[in-house]
Design a protein around this motif. Structure first.
Motif, PDB file in Angstrom:
ATOM      1  N   VAL A   1     -26.976   2.559   4.019  1.00 46.28           N
ATOM      2  CA  VAL A   1     -26.847   3.919   4.551  1.00 46.28           C
ATOM      3  C   VAL A   1     -25.504   4.022   5.254  1.00 46.28           C
ATOM      4  O   VAL A   1     -25.169   3.182   6.098  1.00 46.28           O
ATOM      5  CB  VAL A   1     -27.987   4.258   5.531  1.00 46.28           C
ATOM      6  N   SER A   2     -24.747   5.030   4.886  1.00 44.03           N
ATOM      7  CA  SER A   2     -23.435   5.238   5.495  1.00 44.03           C
ATOM      8  C   SER A   2     -23.364   6.643   6.076  1.00 44.03           C
ATOM      9  O   SER A   2     -24.054   7.557   5.613  1.00 44.03           O
ATOM     10  CB  SER A   2     -22.323   5.042   4.460  1.00 44.03           C
ATOM     11  N   SER A   3     -22.521   6.797   7.086  1.00 42.03           N
ATOM     12  CA  SER A   3     -22.313   8.124   7.679  1.00 42.03           C
ATOM     13  C   SER A   3     -20.959   8.173   8.358  1.00 42.03           C
ATOM     14  O   SER A   3     -20.542   7.188   8.990  1.00 42.03           O
ATOM     15  CB  SER A   3     -23.410   8.447   8.699  1.00 42.03           C
ATOM     16  N   ILE A   4     -20.285   9.310   8.224  1.00 38.70           N
ATOM     17  CA  ILE A   4     -19.091   9.517   9.023  1.00 38.70           C
ATOM     18  C   ILE A   4     -19.521   9.591  10.484  1.00 38.70           C
ATOM     19  O   ILE A   4     -20.619  10.074  10.807  1.00 38.70           O
ATOM     20  CB  ILE A   4     -18.349  10.811   8.585  1.00 38.70           C
ATOM     21  N   GLU A   5     -18.691   9.117  11.361  1.00 35.54           N
ATOM     22  CA  GLU A   5     -19.026   8.974  12.787  1.00 35.54           C
ATOM     23  C   GLU A   5     -19.578  10.255  13.406  1.00 35.54           C
ATOM     24  O   GLU A   5     -20.576  10.227  14.138  1.00 35.54           O
ATOM     25  CB  GLU A   5     -17.768   8.533  13.524  1.00 35.54           C
ATOM     26  N   ARG A   6     -18.966  11.394  13.115  1.00 38.95           N
ATOM     27  CA  ARG A   6     -19.374  12.640  13.783  1.00 38.95           C
ATOM     28  C   ARG A   6     -20.774  13.099  13.392  1.00 38.95           C
ATOM     29  O   ARG A   6     -21.376  13.910  14.081  1.00 38.95           O
ATOM     30  CB  ARG A   6     -18.358  13.751  13.505  1.00 38.95           C
ATOM     31  N   ARG A   7     -21.296  12.595  12.264  1.00 39.46           N
ATOM     32  CA  ARG A   7     -22.628  13.012  11.815  1.00 39.46           C
ATOM     33  C   ARG A   7     -23.711  11.968  12.098  1.00 39.46           C
ATOM     34  O   ARG A   7     -24.889  12.206  11.794  1.00 39.46           O
ATOM     35  CB  ARG A   7     -22.599  13.341  10.325  1.00 39.46           C
ATOM     36  N   ILE A   8     -23.349  10.846  12.648  1.00 38.56           N
ATOM     37  CA  ILE A   8     -24.350   9.811  12.937  1.00 38.56           C
ATOM     38  C   ILE A   8     -25.446  10.320  13.885  1.00 38.56           C
ATOM     39  O   ILE A   8     -26.635  10.045  13.645  1.00 38.56           O
ATOM     40  CB  ILE A   8     -23.676   8.538  13.488  1.00 38.56           C
ATOM     41  N   PRO A   9     -25.114  11.068  14.948  1.00 34.96           N
ATOM     42  CA  PRO A   9     -26.188  11.568  15.824  1.00 34.96           C
ATOM     43  C   PRO A   9     -27.158  12.508  15.120  1.00 34.96           C
ATOM     44  O   PRO A   9     -28.263  12.742  15.626  1.00 34.96           O
ATOM     45  CB  PRO A   9     -25.414  12.317  16.922  1.00 34.96           C
ATOM     46  N   GLU A  10     -26.780  13.051  13.951  1.00 35.46           N
ATOM     47  CA  GLU A  10     -27.636  13.986  13.229  1.00 35.46           C
ATOM     48  C   GLU A  10     -28.500  13.305  12.167  1.00 35.46           C
ATOM     49  O   GLU A  10     -29.281  13.974  11.483  1.00 35.46           O
ATOM     50  CB  GLU A  10     -26.778  15.058  12.549  1.00 35.46           C
ATOM     51  N   LEU A  11     -28.359  11.990  11.996  1.00 36.10           N
ATOM     52  CA  LEU A  11     -29.158  11.311  10.981  1.00 36.10           C
ATOM     53  C   LEU A  11     -30.644  11.532  11.251  1.00 36.10           C
ATOM     54  O   LEU A  11     -31.116  11.267  12.354  1.00 36.10           O
ATOM     55  CB  LEU A  11     -28.845   9.814  10.963  1.00 36.10           C
ATOM     56  N   PRO A  12     -31.395  12.016  10.267  1.00 36.04           N
ATOM     57  CA  PRO A  12     -32.811  12.326  10.499  1.00 36.04           C
ATOM     58  C   PRO A  12     -33.676  11.077  10.557  1.00 36.04           C
ATOM     59  O   PRO A  12     -33.463  10.127   9.802  1.00 36.04           O
ATOM     60  CB  PRO A  12     -33.183  13.181   9.290  1.00 36.04           C
TER      61      PRO A  12
ATOM     62  N   ALA B   1     -29.983   4.374  17.588  1.00 34.07           N
ATOM     63  CA  ALA B   1     -30.388   3.044  17.122  1.00 34.07           C
ATOM     64  C   ALA B   1     -31.859   3.034  16.698  1.00 34.07           C
ATOM     65  O   ALA B   1     -32.229   2.338  15.736  1.00 34.07           O
ATOM     66  CB  ALA B   1     -30.131   2.004  18.208  1.00 34.07           C
ATOM     67  N   ASP B   2     -32.693   3.804  17.388  1.00 35.52           N
ATOM     68  CA  ASP B   2     -34.113   3.904  17.013  1.00 35.52           C
ATOM     69  C   ASP B   2     -34.256   4.442  15.585  1.00 35.52           C
ATOM     70  O   ASP B   2     -35.075   3.955  14.796  1.00 35.52           O
ATOM     71  CB  ASP B   2     -34.857   4.837  17.972  1.00 35.52           C
ATOM     72  N   VAL B   3     -33.464   5.479  15.263  1.00 38.85           N
ATOM     73  CA  VAL B   3     -33.516   6.080  13.928  1.00 38.85           C
ATOM     74  C   VAL B   3     -33.116   5.063  12.870  1.00 38.85           C
ATOM     75  O   VAL B   3     -33.790   4.890  11.850  1.00 38.85           O
ATOM     76  CB  VAL B   3     -32.587   7.319  13.859  1.00 38.85           C
ATOM     77  N   LEU B   4     -32.032   4.344  13.121  1.00 39.83           N
ATOM     78  CA  LEU B   4     -31.538   3.372  12.145  1.00 39.83           C
ATOM     79  C   LEU B   4     -32.474   2.173  12.014  1.00 39.83           C
ATOM     80  O   LEU B   4     -32.676   1.645  10.916  1.00 39.83           O
ATOM     81  CB  LEU B   4     -30.130   2.923  12.538  1.00 39.83           C
TER      82      LEU B   4
ATOM     83  N   LEU C   1     -23.516   1.314   7.382  1.00 40.65           N
ATOM     84  CA  LEU C   1     -22.058   1.336   7.303  1.00 40.65           C
ATOM     85  C   LEU C   1     -21.526   2.607   7.973  1.00 40.65           C
ATOM     86  O   LEU C   1     -21.432   3.657   7.331  1.00 40.65           O
ATOM     87  CB  LEU C   1     -21.599   1.294   5.844  1.00 40.65           C
ATOM     88  N   PRO C   2     -21.181   2.541   9.263  1.00 35.84           N
ATOM     89  CA  PRO C   2     -20.588   3.706   9.926  1.00 35.84           C
ATOM     90  C   PRO C   2     -19.106   3.829   9.587  1.00 35.84           C
ATOM     91  O   PRO C   2     -18.376   2.827   9.583  1.00 35.84           O
ATOM     92  CB  PRO C   2     -20.781   3.399  11.414  1.00 35.84           C
ATOM     93  N   ILE C   3     -18.664   5.047   9.284  1.00 33.52           N
ATOM     94  CA  ILE C   3     -17.266   5.300   8.934  1.00 33.52           C
ATOM     95  C   ILE C   3     -16.584   6.020  10.098  1.00 33.52           C
ATOM     96  O   ILE C   3     -17.028   7.097  10.505  1.00 33.52           O
ATOM     97  CB  ILE C   3     -17.166   6.164   7.661  1.00 33.52           C
ATOM     98  N   PRO C   4     -15.533   5.453  10.666  1.00 29.97           N
ATOM     99  CA  PRO C   4     -14.867   6.090  11.808  1.00 29.97           C
ATOM    100  C   PRO C   4     -14.263   7.444  11.446  1.00 29.97           C
ATOM    101  O   PRO C   4     -13.738   7.632  10.345  1.00 29.97           O
ATOM    102  CB  PRO C   4     -13.763   5.100  12.182  1.00 29.97           C
TER     103      PRO C   4
ATOM    104  N   PHE D   1     -17.787   4.959  20.988  1.00 31.20           N
ATOM    105  CA  PHE D   1     -19.127   5.215  20.447  1.00 31.20           C
ATOM    106  C   PHE D   1     -19.550   4.161  19.431  1.00 31.20           C
ATOM    107  O   PHE D   1     -20.622   3.547  19.547  1.00 31.20           O
ATOM    108  CB  PHE D   1     -19.180   6.610  19.820  1.00 31.20           C
ATOM    109  N   LEU D   2     -18.727   3.927  18.411  1.00 24.05           N
ATOM    110  CA  LEU D   2     -19.126   2.988  17.355  1.00 24.05           C
ATOM    111  C   LEU D   2     -19.276   1.551  17.847  1.00 24.05           C
ATOM    112  O   LEU D   2     -20.270   0.893  17.508  1.00 24.05           O
ATOM    113  CB  LEU D   2     -18.140   3.057  16.180  1.00 24.05           C
ATOM    114  N   PRO D   3     -18.351   1.019  18.651  1.00 23.96           N
ATOM    115  CA  PRO D   3     -18.567  -0.346  19.153  1.00 23.96           C
ATOM    116  C   PRO D   3     -19.862  -0.488  19.950  1.00 23.96           C
ATOM    117  O   PRO D   3     -20.561  -1.506  19.826  1.00 23.96           O
ATOM    118  CB  PRO D   3     -17.337  -0.589  20.042  1.00 23.96           C
ATOM    119  N   ARG D   4     -20.200   0.521  20.743  1.00 25.54           N
ATOM    120  CA  ARG D   4     -21.438   0.457  21.529  1.00 25.54           C
ATOM    121  C   ARG D   4     -22.666   0.536  20.626  1.00 25.54           C
ATOM    122  O   ARG D   4     -23.655  -0.189  20.827  1.00 25.54           O
ATOM    123  CB  ARG D   4     -21.466   1.589  22.556  1.00 25.54           C
TER     124      ARG D   4
END
Length: 373
Positions: free
Chosen positions: A161-172, A256-259, A276-279, A297-300
């Motif tokens: 599963v990959s996501s651009i950084e700005r959309r990671i908080p929106e992952l369902p 992290a709970d979602v992932l 795979l998070p994309i910056p 955000f991504l390192p944390r």
């Protein structure tokens, strides 16, 4: 008197018909006589599903197209960088040459490969490196994958599963909007099973796009200067400084709970999981922004996922080194998506990770151990 009124009404209707007729006929001319990409600046807009969101995929199926494209942030302007790209879509309307899937990539437009040619997409680059069939299931979500019958019948070995950084908080989370995915699976199967229904759905969708109308509106907007372009140091950005916002510890844990939920539901099916998070472009190019604020955000998030033993690949560190130390461009000037150089770097890191040789892996785990070649 009534006869005169009836004649007047008929004359009025004829005039209205003549007035409306060109607007009714023109969309048909666009579909049946003009090239599909006559009014578009990218293949994405040309073949993406507009209204008929009952089709199995996000694009029209069985398409092969080559086109000179421009970036999404400054099309038809002096800042646009033109580039010839080639696309293939499979029978389900995803950007693949075939439907084989040892490894399945779920993601957004970066995984699809906006402004990249077919051989430059992450799926194809990774496939060449790991010698496995890699399938691009994008743009799509985990829930769409879980509801798709063909992946139940023939599951992949590994889901990334990959996501651009700005959309990671929106992952369902698993189960969110699950009913929509199930409905789309049902209608998609029905349309896919019939060449006539496929033709009908594609034709109706192309008519709904009204290419000339939307191209004209976009031209008027540009000429009036109503569209604002976020540009610093001759680079275009989609969000600018607001992209590098702070996240609370609670927000990090919720994401992290979602992932972690993705990992669990795939484990139940005997499938391995990797994130795979994309910056963001703003992340790697932060020194060009007014605030010059480096995001954390991504390192944390990566640290939190590793504490939970959720597989994740860190590409931010390598991107930072290449851009800041070696001045390598990783995003097009006129676009927010990664370029072919960035894809090669990401594919190399993913390849090492899944084969147990990644430098940023906490343990030497080969994702394909136990599977037959």
């Amino acid at each position: 008197m009534k006869v005169i009124n009836n004649k007047g009404v008929k004359r009025l209707l004829r005039k209205l018909t003549l007035l409306v007729l060109p607007f009714l006929i023109w969309p048909l001319i666009e579909v049946f006589f003009l090239p599909m990409n006559f009014f578009t600046f990218r293949i994405w807009e040309t073949i993406s599903v507009n209204k008929m969101r009952v089709m199995p995929g996000p694009f029209y199926p069985n398409i092969h197209m080559k086109m000179e494209e421009e970036g999404e942030l400054a099309p038809h302007t002096p800042f646009a960088e033109k580039r010839v790209v080639e696309w293939y879509t499979d029978e389900y309307g995803y950007r693949n040459r075939d439907t084989k899937a040892d490894v399945l990539l779920i993601g957004d437009s970066n995984i699809t490969g906006a402004k990249l040619s077919q051989e430059e997409t992450l799926a194809e680059v990774l496939e060449r490196q790991i010698k496995k069939d890699v399938y691009s299931f994008a743009p799509a979500t985990m829930n769409r994958f879980l509801a798709t019958d063909r992946f139940r019948e023939t599951p992949p070995e590994l889901v990334i599963v990959s996501s651009i950084e700005r959309r990671i908080p929106e992952l369902p989370a698993v189960g969110e909007n699950g009913i929509n995915s199930k409905i789309r699976n049902f209608t998609g199967n029905a349309i896919h099973s019939s060449s006539f229904l496929t033709w009908l759905a594609v034709t109706a969708d192309r008519i709904s796009k009204l290419g000339l109308y939307h191209r004209t509106l976009a031209t008027i907007d540009r000429n009036l200067g109503s569209r604002e372009y976020i540009s610093y140091n001759n680079e275009f950005f989609i969000e600018g400084d607001t992209a590098n916002r702070d996240f609370s510890e609670q927000e990090i844990k919720q994401i992290a709970d979602v992932l972690e939920g993705y990992k669990v539901v795939l484990q139940e099916r005997g499938i391995k999981f990797l994130f795979l998070p994309i910056p963001n472009k703003e992340n790697i190019y932060y020194q060009m922004l007014p605030s010059k604020k480096k995001p954390d955000f991504l390192p944390r998030l990566i640290a939190e996922l590793r504490k939970r033993d959720v597989g994740v690949v860190d590409i931010q560190s390598d991107f930072e080194h290449l851009h800041q130390k070696k001045k390598v461009a990783l995003y097009p000037v006129d676009d927010a998506h990664w370029n072919n150089v960035a894809v090669e770097v990401a594919a190399s890191l993913v390849s090492q990770r899944v084969q147990g040789n990644s430098p940023n892996s906490d343990k030497k785990e080969n994702f394909f151990v136990g599977y037959e070649e």
